[in-house]
Design a protein around this motif. Structure first.
Motif, short mmCIF file in Angstrom:
data_model
loop_
_atom_site.label_atom_id
_atom_site.label_comp_id
_atom_site.label_asym_id
_atom_site.label_seq_id
_atom_site.Cartn_x
_atom_site.Cartn_y
_atom_site.Cartn_z
N ASN A 34 0.80 -1.22 0.00
CA ASN A 34 0.00 0.00 0.00
C ASN A 34 0.84 1.27 0.00
N GLU A 35 2.14 1.13 -0.05
CA GLU A 35 2.99 2.32 -0.07
C GLU A 35 2.80 3.09 -1.37
N HIS A 36 3.16 4.36 -1.35
CA HIS A 36 3.15 5.17 -2.56
C HIS A 36 4.35 4.77 -3.42
N PHE A 37 4.12 4.57 -4.70
CA PHE A 37 5.19 4.08 -5.59
C PHE A 37 6.28 5.14 -5.77
N PRO A 38 7.51 4.83 -5.28
CA PRO A 38 8.61 5.77 -5.49
C PRO A 38 9.39 5.40 -6.75
N LYS A 39 9.70 6.40 -7.56
CA LYS A 39 10.44 6.13 -8.79
C LYS A 39 11.93 5.98 -8.52
N GLN A 40 12.62 5.39 -9.51
CA GLN A 40 14.07 5.21 -9.49
C GLN A 40 14.53 4.41 -8.27
N THR A 41 13.82 3.33 -8.01
CA THR A 41 14.20 2.43 -6.92
C THR A 41 14.25 1.00 -7.45
N TYR A 42 14.61 0.07 -6.57
CA TYR A 42 14.66 -1.34 -6.96
C TYR A 42 13.27 -1.96 -7.15
N ARG A 43 12.22 -1.17 -6.94
CA ARG A 43 10.88 -1.73 -7.14
C ARG A 43 10.65 -2.11 -8.59
N ASN A 44 11.31 -1.39 -9.50
CA ASN A 44 11.18 -1.76 -10.91
C ASN A 44 12.52 -1.73 -11.65
N ARG A 45 13.59 -1.86 -10.89
CA ARG A 45 14.90 -1.98 -11.55
C ARG A 45 15.79 -2.95 -10.79
N ALA A 46 16.75 -3.51 -11.50
CA ALA A 46 17.70 -4.43 -10.89
C ALA A 46 19.08 -4.17 -11.45
N SER A 47 20.09 -4.58 -10.71
CA SER A 47 21.47 -4.40 -11.16
C SER A 47 22.12 -5.76 -11.34
N VAL A 61 6.98 1.41 -16.36
CA VAL A 61 5.61 1.43 -15.84
C VAL A 61 4.79 2.43 -16.64
N VAL A 62 3.48 2.22 -16.63
CA VAL A 62 2.58 3.09 -17.38
C VAL A 62 2.69 4.52 -16.86
N LYS A 63 2.80 5.45 -17.76
CA LYS A 63 2.89 6.86 -17.37
C LYS A 63 1.65 7.25 -16.59
N GLY A 64 1.89 8.05 -15.57
CA GLY A 64 0.79 8.40 -14.67
C GLY A 64 0.95 7.73 -13.33
N ALA A 65 1.95 6.80 -13.24
CA ALA A 65 2.26 6.19 -11.94
C ALA A 65 3.04 7.22 -11.14
N LYS A 66 2.33 8.13 -10.56
CA LYS A 66 2.98 9.25 -9.88
C LYS A 66 3.33 8.88 -8.44
N LEU A 67 3.91 9.82 -7.77
CA LEU A 67 4.45 9.58 -6.43
C LEU A 67 3.40 9.04 -5.47
N HIS A 68 2.15 9.42 -5.66
CA HIS A 68 1.11 9.01 -4.71
C HIS A 68 0.27 7.84 -5.23
N THR A 69 0.73 7.18 -6.29
CA THR A 69 0.05 5.99 -6.77
C THR A 69 0.39 4.82 -5.86
N CYS A 70 -0.61 4.09 -5.42
CA CYS A 70 -0.38 2.92 -4.58
C CYS A 70 0.41 1.89 -5.37
N VAL A 71 1.43 1.30 -4.76
CA VAL A 71 2.34 0.41 -5.48
C VAL A 71 1.60 -0.79 -6.08
N LYS A 72 0.55 -1.27 -5.42
CA LYS A 72 -0.17 -2.42 -5.95
C LYS A 72 -1.00 -2.08 -7.19
N ASP A 73 -1.14 -0.78 -7.46
CA ASP A 73 -1.93 -0.35 -8.61
C ASP A 73 -1.08 0.07 -9.81
N VAL A 74 0.23 0.00 -9.67
CA VAL A 74 1.13 0.41 -10.75
C VAL A 74 1.13 -0.65 -11.85
#
Length: 203
Positions: A34-47, A61-74
């Motif tokens: 339920n956290e807000h989706f933060p960009k530029q993190t390991y949530r959608n990237r790997a090294s 991720v689909v554009k519009g996944a803004k800072l306050h988008t719930c992570v489960k809805d991205v």
């Protein structure tokens, strides 16, 4: 007093993530859905370890996944053929590793089957990796968003590509280390493909 930890759900998480899961395996483990989706993190990237050193691969991720988008809805974007690019990158990086072929069939479906939501995709990947590592870890999910969990160790911000970690991993053999030396705390797939069944002992 409750003890345990809260984690974000990450894409092919770094080794540190699994080390901390093990540290808290006998305590409460929460995964924040339920956290807000933060960009530029390991949530959608790997090294991973590419032929030219550390290589970052990102699930768009689909554009519009803004800072306050719930992570489960991205939602995952398929405007570009990122699955093919990621799979080719994994093959180029690890085809010559000792155990890539051993695990190849477990990971291949994630780069051929389409998933609508990033959270669902990451969760199935996590379940697959835990199974491959033979790690018995019990976790549950948050029911609502909370900024703080005073009784839990919070890893939602600390395991981050732009934040240096205190985690000091032991060295293990990596395919391209002769060129670029050992690179610590890459994605768990780096450890799996290079160490195979010994990966869990490393953790």
């Amino acid at each position: 007093m409750e003890s345990g930890a809260i984690f974000p759900l990450l894409y092919l998480p770094p080794i540190e993530f699994f080390k901390e899961l093990l540290n808290f395996k006998n305590d409460t483990i929460l995964i924040d859905k339920n956290e807000h989706f933060p960009k530029q993190t390991y949530r959608n990237r790997a090294s991973i370890y590419g032929a030219n050193g550390a290589l970052s691969i990102t699930v768009p991720v689909v554009k519009g996944a803004k800072l306050h988008t719930c992570v489960k809805d991205v939602k995952i974007s398929y405007d570009a053929n990122w699955q093919r690019i990621h799979w080719m990158s994994l093959q180029a990086s690890y085809r010559s590793s000792a155990y890539f072929e051993f695990y190849e069939d477990a990971f291949a479906p994630f780069y051929h089957h389409r998933y609508n939501f990033l959270f669902d995709y990451n969760l199935e990947l996590l379940q697959t990796i835990l199974k491959l590592l033979k790690l018995d870890v019990t976790y549950s999910f948050t029911e609502s968003y909370q900024a703080e969990y005073p009784q839990l160790k919070d890893f939602r911000s600390s395991i981050h590509p732009k934040i240096s970690s205190d985690y000091q991993p032991k060295k293990y053999y990596q395919v391209f280390e002769d060129k670029y030396n050992f690179i610590p705390n890459l994605s768990i797939v780096d450890l799996l493909f290079n160490q195979g069944p010994q990966a869990v002992k490393y953790l």
